[in-house]
Write an enzyme that holds these catalytic residues in place. Structure first.
Site, PDB file in Angstrom:
ATOM      1  N   SER A  43       7.774 -27.105  -9.198  1.00  0.00           N
ATOM      2  CA  SER A  43       8.476 -28.305  -9.670  1.00  0.00           C
ATOM      3  C   SER A  43       9.443 -28.914  -8.675  1.00  0.00           C
ATOM      4  O   SER A  43       9.983 -29.991  -8.931  1.00  0.00           O
ATOM      5  CB  SER A  43       9.200 -28.014 -10.983  1.00  0.00           C
ATOM      6  OG  SER A  43       8.284 -27.946 -12.045  1.00  0.00           O
ATOM      7  N   VAL A  44       9.659 -28.272  -7.539  1.00  0.00           N
ATOM      8  CA  VAL A  44      10.371 -28.970  -6.467  1.00  0.00           C
ATOM      9  C   VAL A  44       9.639 -30.266  -6.133  1.00  0.00           C
ATOM     10  O   VAL A  44      10.236 -31.257  -5.708  1.00  0.00           O
ATOM     11  CB  VAL A  44      10.491 -28.063  -5.222  1.00  0.00           C
ATOM     12  CG1 VAL A  44      10.981 -28.841  -4.014  1.00  0.00           C
ATOM     13  CG2 VAL A  44      11.445 -26.901  -5.513  1.00  0.00           C
TER      14      VAL A  44
END
Length: 414
Positions: free
Chosen positions: A91-92
């Protein structure tokens, strides 16, 4: 003992110590960390092995990186992490993807207060007529889960995902509450960008961000770059007790219970692709999944965030001051319908708070489930990028990332 490679500027030695301690005490297997301050790179570190499944933690919480005591040829030395090693950052990726609609807005090509359906007419179905573009970015659109999860093949085909979120009825009245769109964020942002620009989100990032800034960063990994990407794996944290000043950052029981309940919004949001895709698979890495499929080096992430807030060597500033304000102005706060705990979001970015401690009140960025973290802090001019291949169970506030945050904070605020 892991040999930490790289450099630190004078005064940043405590950051190197924290990075090395992650291997010695926190079960790190392979990782990299980079830090920019006012556009200048001051930390560039890496160590361990490229493939997390090539080693196992030893008894004291560190890792053994190969060899063994057998005869020559009995064991294969694991490939080391190098400066060029990249990893899936989960999810970065959301923080990189969020820059695209904000830059389109900055260029006058996208209205954040327009209804999504004005760009993507099919999205208006089943009660989503009033969903605004800003609702997609702040996790207020009400579609964090799908009634029928997509298969891994459907998730990456570029058609099934947008069609599914367009047809999905919202789980709450859009705009009235927030809940983390863990997987559906891929198709919501990706299709919006395609409708506005005629380009896929991954192509837009490559052409307008990564290439001009010289970043080892992709949302949609090219075949030519496959050889530099390591394998990620789930790892259990060591049992060593926390030391003074290092709190145990564990999910609350209510979060754990939500994950165990197959009917919960939490479980359904993270399970929008079922069965879970193989993140080491070439097809998954090549897919342009804005929620979770990005691949990057630590240096690329730190340089990207540094460029959001100021100029970097051989690269221009990306966000105007007004766009930085949009990114870090609170849009959503309080109990998160998916993550259960309280979260804070600006437009596309997670903000500093108990669920995801960053450097300070004005910081904005995004963690990746299992460990990685990247963010900017305009007050100190920091661009922060941490990438790991050993994925833990937590969604935010990984102890290894937080050890680096604390070390950076101590140096830049001294």
């Amino acid at each position: 003992m892991v040999d930490v490679q790289g450099t630190v500027a004078d005064g940043f030695e405590p950051v190197r110590d924290a990075f090395a301690e992650n291997f010695a005490r926190r079960g790190e297997r392979g990782a990299a960390f980079a830090l920019y301050v006012e556009g200048r790179k001051v930390v560039d570190l890496w160590g361990g092995v490229r493939d997390a499944d090539s080693v196992a933690p030893n008894a004291d919480g560190g890792v053994d990186t190969g060899g063994g005591d057998g005869e020559a040829g009995d064991a294969v030395e694991p490939a080391p992490w190098t400066r060029e090693t990249a990893q899936v950052v989960r999810s970065v990726t959301k923080g990189v993807a969020a820059a695209v609609p904000l830059l389109l807005h900055q260029r006058g090509q996208l209205d954040l207060d327009a209804r999504v359906g004005s760009y993507w007419p099919e999205f208006k179905a089943n009660g989503k007529e009033r969903v605004l573009v800003r609702h997609l970015l702040s996790h207020r659109a009400g579609v964090p889960a799908l009634d029928t999860p997509l298969t891994p093949d459907e998730a990456v085909d570029g058609v099934s995902g947008p069609r599914a979120v367009a047809a999905q009825a919202p789980a709450w009245e859009p705009g009235t509450d927030h809940g983390y769109h863990a997987q559906t964020y891929s198709w919501l942002l990706g299709e919006l960008v395609r409708r506005v620009t005629g380009r896929t989100l991954g192509r837009w990032v490559a052409e307008e961000i990564a290439r001009p800034l010289g970043l080892g960063l992709w949302i949609g990994l090219p075949e030519s770059e496959r050889g530099r990407v390591g394998r990620i794996a789930g790892v259990e944290p060591p049992a060593a007790p926390a030391t003074a000043g290092e709190p145990r950052l564990r999910p609350k029981r209510s979060v754990a219970e939500a994950y165990q309940d197959p009917e919960s919004l939490t479980r359904r949001a993270f399970g929008a692709i079922a069965p879970a895709p193989d993140e080491n698979d070439a097809a998954y890495r090549a897919a342009e999944l804005a929620a979770s499929g990005g691949v990057a080096t630590a240096d690329a992430l730190a340089r990207f965030y540094a460029a959001l807030i100021g100029p970097v060597p051989f690269g221009r500033r990306l966000f105007a001051p007004a766009t930085v304000t949009l990114a870090r102005t609170e849009e959503s706060t309080g109990p998160d319908r998916v993550l259960v705990v309280g979260t804070r979001f600006g437009l596309g970015y997670m903000l500093h708070g108990p669920a995801s401690p960053l450097l300070g009140p004005g910081s904005f960025g995004h963690p990746g489930r299992g460990g990685s973290l990247a963010f900017a802090d305009p007050a100190t001019g920091v661009g922060f990028g941490y990438v790991t291949n050993g994925m833990r169970r937590g969604v935010t506030a990984d102890p290894r990332a937080q050890a680096l945050v604390r070390a950076v904070r101590a140096v830049v605020t001294a």
